[in-house]
Every structure is written in structure tokens, then in C-alpha cells.
Design a protein around this motif. Sequence first.
Motif, PDB file in Angstrom:
ATOM      1  N   THR A 189       0.841  -1.198   0.000  1.00 39.04           N
ATOM      2  CA  THR A 189       0.000   0.000   0.000  1.00 39.04           C
ATOM      3  C   THR A 189       0.876   1.246   0.000  1.00 39.04           C
ATOM      4  O   THR A 189       2.059   1.188   0.322  1.00 39.04           O
ATOM      5  N   TYR A 190       0.245   2.369  -0.319  1.00 34.86           N
ATOM      6  CA  TYR A 190       0.947   3.648  -0.314  1.00 34.86           C
ATOM      7  C   TYR A 190       1.395   3.997   1.105  1.00 34.86           C
ATOM      8  O   TYR A 190       2.504   4.488   1.310  1.00 34.86           O
ATOM      9  N   ALA A 191       0.541   3.704   2.081  1.00 30.52           N
ATOM     10  CA  ALA A 191       0.870   4.009   3.484  1.00 30.52           C
ATOM     11  C   ALA A 191       2.098   3.226   3.945  1.00 30.52           C
ATOM     12  O   ALA A 191       2.957   3.761   4.650  1.00 30.52           O
ATOM     13  N   VAL A 192       2.198   1.975   3.553  1.00 34.25           N
ATOM     14  CA  VAL A 192       3.360   1.157   3.924  1.00 34.25           C
ATOM     15  C   VAL A 192       4.614   1.715   3.252  1.00 34.25           C
ATOM     16  O   VAL A 192       5.677   1.797   3.872  1.00 34.25           O
ATOM     17  N   ALA A 193       4.499   2.120   2.002  1.00 40.08           N
ATOM     18  CA  ALA A 193       5.647   2.699   1.290  1.00 40.08           C
ATOM     19  C   ALA A 193       6.114   3.977   1.972  1.00 40.08           C
ATOM     20  O   ALA A 193       7.316   4.183   2.166  1.00 40.08           O
ATOM     21  N   GLU A 194       5.178   4.836   2.353  1.00 43.56           N
ATOM     22  CA  GLU A 194       5.540   6.082   3.044  1.00 43.56           C
ATOM     23  C   GLU A 194       6.201   5.793   4.391  1.00 43.56           C
ATOM     24  O   GLU A 194       7.198   6.427   4.738  1.00 43.56           O
ATOM     25  N   ALA A 195       5.649   4.828   5.128  1.00 40.00           N
ATOM     26  CA  ALA A 195       6.221   4.481   6.430  1.00 40.00           C
ATOM     27  C   ALA A 195       7.637   3.935   6.270  1.00 40.00           C
ATOM     28  O   ALA A 195       8.531   4.273   7.042  1.00 40.00           O
ATOM     29  N   ALA A 196       7.856   3.105   5.257  1.00 41.67           N
ATOM     30  CA  ALA A 196       9.185   2.535   5.009  1.00 41.67           C
ATOM     31  C   ALA A 196      10.183   3.637   4.667  1.00 41.67           C
ATOM     32  O   ALA A 196      11.305   3.651   5.179  1.00 41.67           O
ATOM     33  N   ALA A 197       9.775   4.561   3.807  1.00 40.81           N
ATOM     34  CA  ALA A 197      10.657   5.659   3.423  1.00 40.81           C
ATOM     35  C   ALA A 197      11.004   6.516   4.638  1.00 40.81           C
ATOM     36  O   ALA A 197      12.159   6.912   4.818  1.00 40.81           O
ATOM     37  N   GLU A 198      10.020   6.771   5.477  1.00 41.92           N
ATOM     38  CA  GLU A 198      10.258   7.576   6.678  1.00 41.92           C
ATOM     39  C   GLU A 198      11.206   6.862   7.633  1.00 41.92           C
ATOM     40  O   GLU A 198      12.147   7.464   8.148  1.00 41.92           O
ATOM     41  N   LYS A 199      10.980   5.568   7.858  1.00 44.02           N
ATOM     42  CA  LYS A 199      11.843   4.791   8.752  1.00 44.02           C
ATOM     43  C   LYS A 199      13.281   4.767   8.240  1.00 44.02           C
ATOM     44  O   LYS A 199      14.220   4.760   9.019  1.00 44.02           O
ATOM     45  N   ALA A 200      13.440   4.728   6.918  1.00 45.95           N
ATOM     46  CA  ALA A 200      14.773   4.662   6.322  1.00 45.95           C
ATOM     47  C   ALA A 200      15.426   6.040   6.195  1.00 45.95           C
ATOM     48  O   ALA A 200      16.600   6.135   5.838  1.00 45.95           O
ATOM     49  N   GLY A 201      14.670   7.097   6.444  1.00 43.80           N
ATOM     50  CA  GLY A 201      15.218   8.439   6.277  1.00 43.80           C
ATOM     51  C   GLY A 201      15.416   8.808   4.815  1.00 43.80           C
ATOM     52  O   GLY A 201      16.297   9.606   4.482  1.00 43.80           O
ATOM     53  N   LEU A 202      14.596   8.251   3.936  1.00 40.94           N
ATOM     54  CA  LEU A 202      14.722   8.466   2.501  1.00 40.94           C
ATOM     55  C   LEU A 202      14.117   9.802   2.099  1.00 40.94           C
ATOM     56  O   LEU A 202      12.981  10.114   2.459  1.00 40.94           O
ATOM     57  N   THR A 203      14.863  10.611   1.373  1.00 47.39           N
ATOM     58  CA  THR A 203      14.343  11.853   0.815  1.00 47.39           C
ATOM     59  C   THR A 203      13.442  11.492  -0.354  1.00 47.39           C
ATOM     60  O   THR A 203      13.864  10.782  -1.270  1.00 47.39           O
ATOM     61  N   LEU A 204      12.202  11.965  -0.321  1.00 46.74           N
ATOM     62  CA  LEU A 204      11.238  11.631  -1.371  1.00 46.74           C
ATOM     63  C   LEU A 204      10.983  12.810  -2.288  1.00 46.74           C
ATOM     64  O   LEU A 204      10.918  13.957  -1.853  1.00 46.74           O
ATOM     65  N   HIS A 205      10.800  12.498  -3.570  1.00 45.08           N
ATOM     66  CA  HIS A 205      10.416  13.472  -4.583  1.00 45.08           C
ATOM     67  C   HIS A 205       8.941  13.267  -4.889  1.00 45.08           C
ATOM     68  O   HIS A 205       8.458  12.140  -4.903  1.00 45.08           O
ATOM     69  N   GLU A 206       8.232  14.352  -5.148  1.00 46.84           N
ATOM     70  CA  GLU A 206       6.805  14.272  -5.475  1.00 46.84           C
ATOM     71  C   GLU A 206       6.591  13.556  -6.810  1.00 46.84           C
ATOM     72  O   GLU A 206       5.633  12.814  -6.968  1.00 46.84           O
ATOM     73  N   GLU A 207       7.487  13.815  -7.770  1.00 47.74           N
ATOM     74  CA  GLU A 207       7.354  13.245  -9.110  1.00 47.74           C
ATOM     75  C   GLU A 207       8.700  12.724  -9.585  1.00 47.74           C
ATOM     76  O   GLU A 207       9.751  13.127  -9.103  1.00 47.74           O
ATOM     77  N   PHE A 208       8.638  11.855 -10.568  1.00 48.78           N
ATOM     78  CA  PHE A 208       9.854  11.382 -11.217  1.00 48.78           C
ATOM     79  C   PHE A 208      10.126  12.356 -12.360  1.00 48.78           C
ATOM     80  O   PHE A 208       9.976  12.045 -13.535  1.00 48.78           O
ATOM     81  N   ASP A 209      10.509  13.570 -11.980  1.00 43.54           N
ATOM     82  CA  ASP A 209      10.717  14.626 -12.953  1.00 43.54           C
ATOM     83  C   ASP A 209      12.120  14.580 -13.538  1.00 43.54           C
ATOM     84  O   ASP A 209      12.916  13.690 -13.216  1.00 43.54           O
ATOM     85  N   GLY A 210      12.433  15.545 -14.366  1.00 40.01           N
ATOM     86  CA  GLY A 210      13.729  15.570 -15.037  1.00 40.01           C
ATOM     87  C   GLY A 210      14.917  15.640 -14.099  1.00 40.01           C
ATOM     88  O   GLY A 210      15.930  14.974 -14.320  1.00 40.01           O
ATOM     89  N   ASP A 211      14.819  16.443 -13.051  1.00 40.91           N
ATOM     90  CA  ASP A 211      15.928  16.571 -12.101  1.00 40.91           C
ATOM     91  C   ASP A 211      16.205  15.248 -11.399  1.00 40.91           C
ATOM     92  O   ASP A 211      17.356  14.857 -11.223  1.00 40.91           O
ATOM     93  N   PHE A 212      15.134  14.570 -10.986  1.00 44.55           N
ATOM     94  CA  PHE A 212      15.308  13.283 -10.300  1.00 44.55           C
ATOM     95  C   PHE A 212      15.773  12.210 -11.288  1.00 44.55           C
ATOM     96  O   PHE A 212      16.673  11.434 -10.997  1.00 44.55           O
TER      97      PHE A 212
END
Length: 119
Positions: free
Chosen positions: A71-94
Motif C-alpha cells: 500500500t501507499y501508506a506502507v511505502a511512506e512508512a518505510a521511506a520515513e523509517k529509512a530516512g529516505l528523501t522523497l520526490h513528489e514526481e519522477f521529474d527531469g531533475d530526479f
Amino acid sequence: MAETKQADTAVADKGADKGAERKAAKLAKEIKAFSARHGGAEGQIAHIGQAGTRIVLAGTDGGWGDLVAPTYAVAEAAAEKAGLTLHEEFDGDFAAKVVTGPYEWTRMAGIQLGGPANA
């Protein structure tokens, strides 16, 4: 009777929460391992339909990978636990942080450019 059903639902939700917490912790461990191998990492979360939610990872060294959360909630929780910087979109810079090689280009193009067919 209604109280029993609510209690049963609450117990079922707690069980689901524990499963979600365990899955998030496992994904966080994998994210941290990826980050350690690639000198750091950033990510982006995207729904992929009934299959779940994809966590795309881009390492500081250009390496990339992905993980799938239920789920999206599990993905967000995993990213937060890992300290992962998240991007809103897979844009050109990313996307520019991802290094692709000949295999990826021929695989993405498939038979159009004489690469392997997408079976």
C-alpha cells in the motif's frame, strides 16, 4: 452484538497494522541497504494499481532500483523509517540522477531497435 463486531474489527485492524509495520520495517531495511551500497539514495513513491505501490530508488552513484509495497501508506512508512528523501514526481531533475546503460536502453526499446523482445 454490534460491540462484538467492532471489537473483532479492531482486533483484525491491529493484526493488519502489525503486518503493515513489519512490512514497512523490512522495506526500510532494504532501502537502507541500497543507500549504503550506493553512497546515499533518494526516492519517489507511485501507485502501480492492484499490485501495490512502487518505491523507486536512485543512488548517489547513479545506481537505481525499486521495491514494491502493498500500500501507499506502507511505502511512506518505510521511506520515513529509512530516512529516505522523497520526490513528489519522477521529474527531469530526479531522473537525471539515474544512470542507465546499453542494457536498459535496448530493453526499453525492445525489438524496435533490435534489442531483446519484451517477453
